[in-house]
Design an enzyme around this catalytic site. Structure first.
Site, PDB file in Angstrom:
ATOM      1  N   LYS A 184      30.939  -0.967 -20.276  1.00 58.89           N
ATOM      2  CA  LYS A 184      29.697  -1.455 -19.776  1.00 58.89           C
ATOM      3  C   LYS A 184      29.321  -2.616 -20.835  1.00 58.89           C
ATOM      4  O   LYS A 184      29.258  -2.666 -21.869  1.00 58.89           O
ATOM      5  CB  LYS A 184      28.360  -0.332 -20.760  1.00 58.89           C
ATOM      6  CG  LYS A 184      27.055  -1.151 -20.481  1.00 58.89           C
ATOM      7  CD  LYS A 184      25.985  -0.014 -21.169  1.00 58.89           C
ATOM      8  CE  LYS A 184      26.246  -1.289 -22.702  1.00 58.89           C
ATOM      9  NZ  LYS A 184      25.162  -2.612 -22.308  1.00 58.89           N
ATOM     10  N   SER A 238      26.343  -3.812 -33.152  1.00 59.87           N
ATOM     11  CA  SER A 238      25.622  -3.895 -34.578  1.00 59.87           C
ATOM     12  C   SER A 238      25.387  -2.525 -34.511  1.00 59.87           C
ATOM     13  O   SER A 238      25.505  -1.091 -34.939  1.00 59.87           O
ATOM     14  CB  SER A 238      24.225  -4.278 -34.606  1.00 59.87           C
ATOM     15  OG  SER A 238      23.130  -3.723 -33.615  1.00 59.87           O
ATOM     16  N   GLU A 259      32.377   0.236 -33.933  1.00 63.17           N
ATOM     17  CA  GLU A 259      33.502  -0.531 -34.949  1.00 63.17           C
ATOM     18  C   GLU A 259      31.695  -2.033 -34.381  1.00 63.17           C
ATOM     19  O   GLU A 259      30.974  -2.157 -34.192  1.00 63.17           O
ATOM     20  CB  GLU A 259      34.028  -2.106 -34.112  1.00 63.17           C
ATOM     21  CG  GLU A 259      35.606  -1.094 -33.636  1.00 63.17           C
ATOM     22  CD  GLU A 259      36.530  -0.951 -34.223  1.00 63.17           C
ATOM     23  OE1 GLU A 259      36.453  -1.599 -36.313  1.00 63.17           O
ATOM     24  OE2 GLU A 259      37.382  -0.726 -35.021  1.00 63.17           O
ATOM     25  N   CYS A 293      31.411 -10.670 -36.489  1.00 62.36           N
ATOM     26  CA  CYS A 293      31.579  -9.433 -38.135  1.00 62.36           C
ATOM     27  C   CYS A 293      32.047  -9.597 -39.039  1.00 62.36           C
ATOM     28  O   CYS A 293      31.170  -8.750 -39.943  1.00 62.36           O
ATOM     29  CB  CYS A 293      32.077  -7.832 -36.617  1.00 62.36           C
ATOM     30  SG  CYS A 293      33.310  -8.106 -36.232  1.00 62.36           S
ATOM     31  N   GLU A 387      22.946  -9.033 -41.883  1.00 60.28           N
ATOM     32  CA  GLU A 387      24.161 -10.083 -41.900  1.00 60.28           C
ATOM     33  C   GLU A 387      23.318 -10.902 -41.279  1.00 60.28           C
ATOM     34  O   GLU A 387      22.120 -10.786 -40.572  1.00 60.28           O
ATOM     35  CB  GLU A 387      24.061  -9.045 -40.602  1.00 60.28           C
ATOM     36  CG  GLU A 387      26.066  -9.333 -39.710  1.00 60.28           C
ATOM     37  CD  GLU A 387      25.919  -7.962 -38.992  1.00 60.28           C
ATOM     38  OE1 GLU A 387      25.507  -7.368 -38.325  1.00 60.28           O
ATOM     39  OE2 GLU A 387      27.507  -8.987 -38.343  1.00 60.28           O
TER      40      GLU A 387
HETATM   41  P1  NAD Z   1      24.201  -5.308 -30.387  1.00 60.34           P
HETATM   42  O1  NAD Z   1      24.224  -3.714 -31.324  1.00 60.34           O
HETATM   43  O2  NAD Z   1      22.710  -5.512 -30.094  1.00 60.34           O
HETATM   44  O3  NAD Z   1      24.746  -4.609 -28.861  1.00 60.34           O
HETATM   45  C1  NAD Z   1      26.327  -4.305 -28.544  1.00 60.34           C
HETATM   46  C2  NAD Z   1      26.444  -3.336 -27.567  1.00 60.34           C
HETATM   47  O4  NAD Z   1      25.516  -2.124 -27.190  1.00 60.34           O
HETATM   48  C3  NAD Z   1      25.702  -4.132 -25.890  1.00 60.34           C
HETATM   49  O5  NAD Z   1      26.394  -3.890 -25.286  1.00 60.34           O
HETATM   50  C4  NAD Z   1      24.317  -3.860 -25.777  1.00 60.34           C
HETATM   51  O6  NAD Z   1      24.017  -4.076 -24.721  1.00 60.34           O
HETATM   52  C5  NAD Z   1      24.881  -2.258 -25.757  1.00 60.34           C
HETATM   53  N1  NAD Z   1      23.469  -1.277 -26.407  1.00 60.34           N
HETATM   54  C6  NAD Z   1      22.360  -1.644 -27.214  1.00 60.34           C
HETATM   55  N2  NAD Z   1      21.643  -0.811 -27.697  1.00 60.34           N
HETATM   56  C7  NAD Z   1      21.846   0.449 -26.567  1.00 60.34           C
HETATM   57  C8  NAD Z   1      21.762   1.922 -25.774  1.00 60.34           C
HETATM   58  N3  NAD Z   1      20.418   1.942 -26.273  1.00 60.34           N
HETATM   59  N4  NAD Z   1      22.356   2.277 -25.227  1.00 60.34           N
HETATM   60  C9  NAD Z   1      23.762   2.120 -24.990  1.00 60.34           C
HETATM   61  N5  NAD Z   1      23.336   0.355 -24.750  1.00 60.34           N
HETATM   62  C10 NAD Z   1      23.483  -0.232 -26.111  1.00 60.34           C
HETATM   63  O7  NAD Z   1      24.918  -6.243 -31.268  1.00 60.34           O
HETATM   64  P2  NAD Z   1      25.337  -7.604 -30.097  1.00 60.34           P
HETATM   65  O8  NAD Z   1      24.395  -8.200 -30.661  1.00 60.34           O
HETATM   66  O9  NAD Z   1      25.659  -7.618 -28.760  1.00 60.34           O
HETATM   67  O10 NAD Z   1      26.180  -7.831 -31.173  1.00 60.34           O
HETATM   68  C11 NAD Z   1      26.589  -8.170 -32.542  1.00 60.34           C
HETATM   69  C12 NAD Z   1      26.925  -7.009 -33.297  1.00 60.34           C
HETATM   70  O11 NAD Z   1      28.053  -6.477 -33.288  1.00 60.34           O
HETATM   71  C13 NAD Z   1      26.941  -7.520 -34.645  1.00 60.34           C
HETATM   72  O12 NAD Z   1      26.467  -6.889 -35.936  1.00 60.34           O
HETATM   73  C14 NAD Z   1      28.703  -7.716 -35.468  1.00 60.34           C
HETATM   74  O13 NAD Z   1      28.154  -7.433 -36.530  1.00 60.34           O
HETATM   75  C15 NAD Z   1      28.709  -6.428 -34.049  1.00 60.34           C
HETATM   76  N6  NAD Z   1      29.730  -6.560 -34.063  1.00 60.34           N
HETATM   77  C16 NAD Z   1      30.954  -5.575 -34.930  1.00 60.34           C
HETATM   78  C17 NAD Z   1      32.547  -6.302 -34.575  1.00 60.34           C
HETATM   79  C18 NAD Z   1      33.622  -5.056 -34.936  1.00 60.34           C
HETATM   80  O14 NAD Z   1      35.075  -4.858 -34.417  1.00 60.34           O
HETATM   81  N7  NAD Z   1      33.976  -4.280 -35.872  1.00 60.34           N
HETATM   82  C19 NAD Z   1      33.186  -7.092 -33.490  1.00 60.34           C
HETATM   83  C20 NAD Z   1      31.729  -7.420 -32.630  1.00 60.34           C
HETATM   84  C21 NAD Z   1      30.441  -7.528 -33.204  1.00 60.34           C
END
Ligand code: NAD
Length: 491
Positions: A184, A238, A259, A293, A387
């Site tokens: 997804k 996130s 992650e 991240c 962040e």
């Molecule tokens: P996000 O949390 O908004 O979305 C991440 C994923 O979760 C997306 O695919 C989104 O569609 C999905 N999602 C959101 N709500 C959901 C739900 N209720 N059910 C199922 N899936 C759902 O994050 P983003 O804005 O896409 O990415 C940025 C964040 O990711 C930042 O906080 C960053 O630090 C983190 N990040 C972490 C790493 C790591 O390896 N630790 C790597 C990259 C990004």
């Protein structure tokens, strides 16, 4: 891309779902727009999977597991190497999608592709090293061993910021271990996910082994988490989303890997080479306009060199080229969405109100945020804790190394950290005491390799991705004993 992967509607490509080796529309035929962050134009549309399609994707992955899960190591190894070859050949096309869909600047897009081929080759190399063990016995005539078995269907939920890399890393190691996969993708980057399916299709992956179902996040996520055929959900995104999903997963006793976000500190000690430290700190926070991240959004500098460091760092930030991601000279491109700019505006307003000084930047034109440097940031300000996911950095003055460590650990996150000093004994001492999953000495906080245990502590998550650590998440150990001859029973 394979023309079967999209329809052209009113001159715009509408990408399909990839289920059981077929490119299909959703039954309800709903699509979502993909907007190019560089100029706000409609870039493409994507079909949105509903419950029937997500369920079909799980069914397909479950059925495919019967043969993929018991396939020869050499078969999986060849497949991963083949996909890497396909990517090498199609690099310009992939680069352009990453630029248009995600706002990756030219060189970041190329770096991301390079990482992915490295990752696929690294996973292929690991296939023959997923080892079990034999164990000592306390019963005469027994042979005791553990074997590692793939889990079955793995579901991956990926973020937008490095969509090709972060999805592929999950898929490569999961498939290498013999699992099948349902992806997804982020709603911001579904085309990169369709592209991944297309690359595996070209390489000849058996049907059903990989399925891609973009859609409304909660709708797709809820089904993936609840379905008992899905054995592991691996999430990158996130902390807010991860926390919510982990609670849902717990209700189903679903294995879950997280992650998540970070507020990574870079400590600069007073003996550091200033120019080197400035360059490291700038790369660590301005790469991909801070949407990483691991970005070192908190740079903690010892007092004797603080003023000199700040002066040079501001000059460096002012020299960073902000521009269209297709322009090869751009270092900072657009943020993914306008609301992200508004979010950072509100963090900056809060910081200014409470006494922080903006040394440079602090403004944006559309989604193009200027590299922004703050000083005088204190722990009552939102930006000290939250962040930003933008090109924004707080410079924090501390009296000595102990105070630096205290500020560095004063965060709910614990993803990456770095320390710059020529005193390696002090560096090691600090590294061991930093509350962080990863620490880099004499480097910035952004670093990733396919074969290392990548991951965080505290609110940055649990579980590790990469190399040998992936096998812990992606396989289960089964204990098997064989009794040679008959044992004696007490009754
Ligand atoms: P996000 O949390 O908004 O979305 C991440 C994923 O979760 C997306 O695919 C989104 O569609 C999905 N999602 C959101 N709500 C959901 C739900 N209720 N059910 C199922 N899936 C759902 O994050 P983003 O804005 O896409 O990415 C940025 C964040 O990711 C930042 O906080 C960053 O630090 C983190 N990040 C972490 C790493 C790591 O390896 N630790 C790597 C990259 C990004």
């Amino acid at each position: 891309m394979n023309p079967a992967s999209y329809d052209v509607v009113d001159g715009v490509r509408t990408y399909k779902l990839f289920i059981d080796g077929q490119w299909v529309n959703s039954a309800r035929n709903i699509t979502a727009d993909s907007i190019n962050p560089a100029d706000g134009s409609l870039f493409a549309r994507t079909q949105q999977a509903g419950a029937p399609e997500v369920t079909r994707a799980i069914e397909a992955a479950h059925a495919a597991f019967a043969s993929w899960g018991s396939s020869l190591a050499s078969t999986r190894e060849k497949m991963l190497l083949k996909v890497a070859e396909v990517i090498d050949r199609r690099t310009p096309e992939i680069r352009d999608i990453l630029i248009d869909e995600c706002g990756s600047v030219f060189n970041k897009a190329l770096w991301e592709i390079d990482y992915v081929t490295d990752c696929l080759r690294s996973a292929a190399g690991d296939v023959r090293h997923v080892m079990g063990e034999t164990m000592p016995v306390t019963q005469p005539g027994q042979i005791s061993m553990s074997v590692r078995r793939p889990l079955g269907v793995v579901a991956g939920i990926a973020p937008f910021n490095s969509p090709f890399l972060l999805s592929m890393k999950k898929i490569a190691f999961a498939l290498a271990a013999g699992n099948t996969f349902v992806l997804k993708p982020s709603e911001e980057t579904p085309i990169s996910a369709a592209l991944i399916a297309d690359l595996f299709e070209e390489a000849g992956l058996p049907t059903g082994v990989l399925n891609v179902v973009p859609g409304v996040p909660a709708e797709v996520g809820d089904i993936l988490i609840a379905d008992p055929r899905v054995k592991l959900v691996t999430f990158t995104g996130s902390t807010r989303t991860g926390r919510h999903l982990a609670v849902e997963a717990a209700k189903h006793l679903k294995k879950f890997c997280l992650e998540m976000g970070g507020k990574s500190p870079l400590i600069v000690l007073k003996d550091a080479d200033l120019d080197y430290a400035v360059n490291a700190a700038a790369f660590g926070v301005f790469l991909h306009q801070g949407q990483v991240c691991m970005a070192n959004s908190k740079v903690i500098v010892e007092a004797p060199i603080f003023d000199a460091f700040a002066e040079r760092f501001v000059a460096k930030a002012k020299g960073v080229t902000v521009g269209h991601p297709r322009d090869t000279t751009s270092v900072v491109g657009p943020l993914i969405r306008e609301s992200q700019c508004a979010f950072i505006d509100s963090q900056l307003a809060d910081a200014r109100e409470k006494g922080a000084e903006v040394l440079t930047g602090g403004t944006h034109e559309g989604r193009y945020f200027q590299p922004t440097v703050l000083s005088g940031v204190t722990s009552d300000m939102r930006i000290y804790h939250e962040e930003s996911f933008g090109p924004v950095v707080s410079l924090i003055r501390v009296e000595d190394a102990e105070a630096a460590l205290e500020v560095a650990n004063d965060t709910a996150y614990g993803l990456s950290a770095a320390v710059i000093t020529n005193d390696l004994q002090k560096a090691l001492n600090i590294s061991l005491r930093l509350e962080s999953g990863m620490v880099h000495v004499n480097d910035c906080t952004i670093s990733d390799e396919p074969h290392v245990p990548f991951g965080g502590v505290k609110n940055s998550g649990f579980g590790r991705e990469g190399g040998r650590s992936s096998w812990e998440e992606l396989t289960e150990q089964k204990w098997i004993t064989i009794q040679m001859g008959q044992r004696e029973f007490p009754f």
